[in-house]
Design a protein around this motif. Structure first.
Motif, PDB file in Angstrom:
ATOM      1  N   HIS A   8      -4.883  17.134 -14.967  1.00  0.00           N
ATOM      2  CA  HIS A   8      -5.281  17.516 -16.192  1.00  0.00           C
ATOM      3  C   HIS A   8      -6.095  18.373 -15.228  1.00  0.00           C
ATOM      4  O   HIS A   8      -6.873  18.070 -15.122  1.00  0.00           O
ATOM      5  CB  HIS A   8      -5.727  16.327 -17.272  1.00  0.00           C
ATOM      6  N   TYR A   9      -5.644  19.974 -16.202  1.00  0.00           N
ATOM      7  CA  TYR A   9      -7.116  20.886 -15.375  1.00  0.00           C
ATOM      8  C   TYR A   9      -7.385  21.078 -16.600  1.00  0.00           C
ATOM      9  O   TYR A   9      -7.354  21.128 -17.788  1.00  0.00           O
ATOM     10  CB  TYR A   9      -6.066  22.164 -15.073  1.00  0.00           C
ATOM     11  N   LYS A  10      -8.983  22.093 -16.280  1.00  0.00           N
ATOM     12  CA  LYS A  10      -9.472  22.807 -17.602  1.00  0.00           C
ATOM     13  C   LYS A  10      -8.289  23.442 -18.274  1.00  0.00           C
ATOM     14  O   LYS A  10      -9.158  23.791 -19.862  1.00  0.00           O
ATOM     15  CB  LYS A  10     -10.543  23.662 -16.625  1.00  0.00           C
ATOM     16  N   CYS A  11      -7.416  24.032 -17.843  1.00  0.00           N
ATOM     17  CA  CYS A  11      -6.880  25.044 -19.015  1.00  0.00           C
ATOM     18  C   CYS A  11      -6.288  24.150 -19.825  1.00  0.00           C
ATOM     19  O   CYS A  11      -5.309  24.849 -20.570  1.00  0.00           O
ATOM     20  CB  CYS A  11      -5.972  25.952 -18.084  1.00  0.00           C
ATOM     21  N   HIS A  13      -3.163  22.754 -19.098  1.00  0.00           N
ATOM     22  CA  HIS A  13      -1.743  22.312 -18.640  1.00  0.00           C
ATOM     23  C   HIS A  13      -1.601  20.825 -17.793  1.00  0.00           C
ATOM     24  O   HIS A  13      -2.998  20.062 -16.796  1.00  0.00           O
ATOM     25  CB  HIS A  13      -1.323  23.683 -17.656  1.00  0.00           C
ATOM     26  N   LEU A  14      -1.086  20.359 -17.329  1.00  0.00           N
ATOM     27  CA  LEU A  14      -0.655  19.317 -16.527  1.00  0.00           C
ATOM     28  C   LEU A  14       0.001  19.076 -15.287  1.00  0.00           C
ATOM     29  O   LEU A  14       0.928  20.575 -15.809  1.00  0.00           O
ATOM     30  CB  LEU A  14      -0.318  17.960 -17.729  1.00  0.00           C
ATOM     31  N   ARG A  15       0.183  18.441 -14.017  1.00  0.00           N
ATOM     32  CA  ARG A  15       1.702  18.927 -13.495  1.00  0.00           C
ATOM     33  C   ARG A  15       0.854  17.024 -12.407  1.00  0.00           C
ATOM     34  O   ARG A  15       0.011  16.792 -12.733  1.00  0.00           O
ATOM     35  CB  ARG A  15      -0.148  20.121 -12.234  1.00  0.00           C
ATOM     36  N   TYR A  16       2.299  17.230 -12.335  1.00  0.00           N
ATOM     37  CA  TYR A  16       2.743  15.777 -11.501  1.00  0.00           C
ATOM     38  C   TYR A  16       2.689  16.260  -9.905  1.00  0.00           C
ATOM     39  O   TYR A  16       3.270  16.974  -9.618  1.00  0.00           O
ATOM     40  CB  TYR A  16       3.088  15.297 -11.641  1.00  0.00           C
ATOM     41  N   THR A  17       1.986  15.709  -9.232  1.00  0.00           N
ATOM     42  CA  THR A  17       2.046  15.513  -7.614  1.00  0.00           C
ATOM     43  C   THR A  17       2.440  14.174  -7.715  1.00  0.00           C
ATOM     44  O   THR A  17       2.080  13.432  -7.544  1.00  0.00           O
ATOM     45  CB  THR A  17       0.635  15.752  -7.079  1.00  0.00           C
ATOM     46  N   VAL A  18       3.535  14.803  -6.182  1.00  0.00           N
ATOM     47  CA  VAL A  18       3.705  13.508  -5.426  1.00  0.00           C
ATOM     48  C   VAL A  18       2.839  12.474  -4.673  1.00  0.00           C
ATOM     49  O   VAL A  18       2.250  13.190  -3.969  1.00  0.00           O
ATOM     50  CB  VAL A  18       4.858  13.576  -4.661  1.00  0.00           C
ATOM     51  N   ARG A  19       2.308  11.083  -4.463  1.00  0.00           N
ATOM     52  CA  ARG A  19       1.796  10.494  -3.732  1.00  0.00           C
ATOM     53  C   ARG A  19       3.074   9.556  -2.841  1.00  0.00           C
ATOM     54  O   ARG A  19       1.673   9.871  -1.699  1.00  0.00           O
ATOM     55  CB  ARG A  19       1.230   9.456  -4.534  1.00  0.00           C
ATOM     56  N   ALA A  20       3.340   9.682  -3.256  1.00  0.00           N
ATOM     57  CA  ALA A  20       4.355   8.676  -2.498  1.00  0.00           C
ATOM     58  C   ALA A  20       6.133   9.108  -2.908  1.00  0.00           C
ATOM     59  O   ALA A  20       6.269   8.477  -3.591  1.00  0.00           O
ATOM     60  CB  ALA A  20       3.937   7.505  -2.375  1.00  0.00           C
ATOM     61  N   TRP A  21       6.428   9.830  -1.921  1.00  0.00           N
ATOM     62  CA  TRP A  21       8.401   9.447  -1.805  1.00  0.00           C
ATOM     63  C   TRP A  21       9.065   7.891  -1.332  1.00  0.00           C
ATOM     64  O   TRP A  21       9.055   7.737  -1.111  1.00  0.00           O
ATOM     65  CB  TRP A  21       9.292  10.612  -1.069  1.00  0.00           C
ATOM     66  N   LEU A  43     -10.979  19.138 -14.389  1.00  0.00           N
ATOM     67  CA  LEU A  43     -11.962  19.631 -15.396  1.00  0.00           C
ATOM     68  C   LEU A  43     -12.585  20.979 -15.457  1.00  0.00           C
ATOM     69  O   LEU A  43     -13.209  21.841 -15.904  1.00  0.00           O
ATOM     70  CB  LEU A  43     -12.299  19.376 -16.493  1.00  0.00           C
ATOM     71  N   ASP A  44     -12.940  21.521 -13.935  1.00  0.00           N
ATOM     72  CA  ASP A  44     -13.838  22.511 -13.767  1.00  0.00           C
ATOM     73  C   ASP A  44     -12.540  23.727 -13.167  1.00  0.00           C
ATOM     74  O   ASP A  44     -13.264  24.054 -12.266  1.00  0.00           O
ATOM     75  CB  ASP A  44     -14.662  22.081 -13.018  1.00  0.00           C
ATOM     76  N   GLU A  45     -11.225  22.977 -12.686  1.00  0.00           N
ATOM     77  CA  GLU A  45     -10.139  24.107 -12.433  1.00  0.00           C
ATOM     78  C   GLU A  45      -9.450  24.220 -13.234  1.00  0.00           C
ATOM     79  O   GLU A  45      -8.834  23.729 -13.936  1.00  0.00           O
ATOM     80  CB  GLU A  45      -9.433  23.590 -11.169  1.00  0.00           C
ATOM     81  N   ASN A  46      -8.782  25.649 -12.988  1.00  0.00           N
ATOM     82  CA  ASN A  46      -7.878  25.819 -13.832  1.00  0.00           C
ATOM     83  C   ASN A  46      -6.094  25.544 -12.221  1.00  0.00           C
ATOM     84  O   ASN A  46      -7.042  25.595 -12.194  1.00  0.00           O
ATOM     85  CB  ASN A  46      -7.220  27.571 -13.835  1.00  0.00           C
ATOM     86  N   CYS A  47      -5.198  25.778 -12.991  1.00  0.00           N
ATOM     87  CA  CYS A  47      -4.262  25.337 -12.704  1.00  0.00           C
ATOM     88  C   CYS A  47      -3.489  26.028 -12.127  1.00  0.00           C
ATOM     89  O   CYS A  47      -2.629  25.657 -10.460  1.00  0.00           O
ATOM     90  CB  CYS A  47      -3.007  25.216 -13.572  1.00  0.00           C
ATOM     91  N   GLY A  48      -3.835  27.562 -12.058  1.00  0.00           N
ATOM     92  CA  GLY A  48      -3.445  28.675 -10.509  1.00  0.00           C
ATOM     93  C   GLY A  48      -4.302  29.690 -10.700  1.00  0.00           C
ATOM     94  O   GLY A  48      -5.551  29.723 -11.914  1.00  0.00           O
ATOM     95  N   PRO A  49      -4.434  30.702 -10.189  1.00  0.00           N
ATOM     96  CA  PRO A  49      -4.447  31.694 -10.013  1.00  0.00           C
ATOM     97  C   PRO A  49      -5.470  32.475 -11.498  1.00  0.00           C
ATOM     98  O   PRO A  49      -4.149  32.641 -12.218  1.00  0.00           O
ATOM     99  CB  PRO A  49      -4.233  32.539  -9.199  1.00  0.00           C
ATOM    100  N   SER A  50      -6.586  33.090 -11.348  1.00  0.00           N
ATOM    101  CA  SER A  50      -6.403  33.183 -13.328  1.00  0.00           C
ATOM    102  C   SER A  50      -6.174  34.692 -13.300  1.00  0.00           C
ATOM    103  O   SER A  50      -6.683  35.071 -12.567  1.00  0.00           O
ATOM    104  CB  SER A  50      -7.994  33.524 -13.437  1.00  0.00           C
ATOM    105  N   LYS A  51      -5.936  34.976 -14.290  1.00  0.00           N
ATOM    106  CA  LYS A  51      -4.530  36.509 -15.125  1.00  0.00           C
ATOM    107  C   LYS A  51      -6.042  37.064 -15.131  1.00  0.00           C
ATOM    108  O   LYS A  51      -6.324  38.772 -15.305  1.00  0.00           O
ATOM    109  CB  LYS A  51      -3.925  36.106 -15.001  1.00  0.00           C
ATOM    110  N   MET A  52      -6.521  36.542 -15.538  1.00  0.00           N
ATOM    111  CA  MET A  52      -8.022  37.168 -17.252  1.00  0.00           C
ATOM    112  C   MET A  52      -9.119  37.971 -15.456  1.00  0.00           C
ATOM    113  O   MET A  52      -9.811  38.581 -15.756  1.00  0.00           O
ATOM    114  CB  MET A  52      -8.374  35.919 -17.588  1.00  0.00           C
TER     115      MET A  52
END
Length: 58
Positions: A8-11, A13-21, A43-52
């Motif tokens: 979970h990010y500040k913005c 958004h949700l992302r799913y990252t692989v822990r193990a294949w 919660l202190d990070e946006n999910c990607g580079p800020s366009k703002m």
């Protein structure tokens, strides 16, 4: 099933990252149903580079 972390990010958004294949993916390179095994809060990070953000002026 492959193990994933739900992030979970500040913005909001949700992302799913692989822990193990899983073995199936390692053999076939075909993704299977994800298995969320952990939830992480960034919660202190946006999910990607800020366009703002504006470029710094020297």
């Amino acid at each position: 099933m492959c193990d994933y972390t739900q992030v979970h990010y500040k913005c909001s958004h949700l992302r799913y990252t692989v822990r193990a294949w899983c073995t199936r993916y390692q053999e076939t390179q075909k993704r299977c149903q994800p298995n969320v095994v952990a939830i992480e809060y960034r919660l202190d990070e946006n999910c990607g580079p800020s366009k703002m953000s504006s470029p710094s002026i020297a």
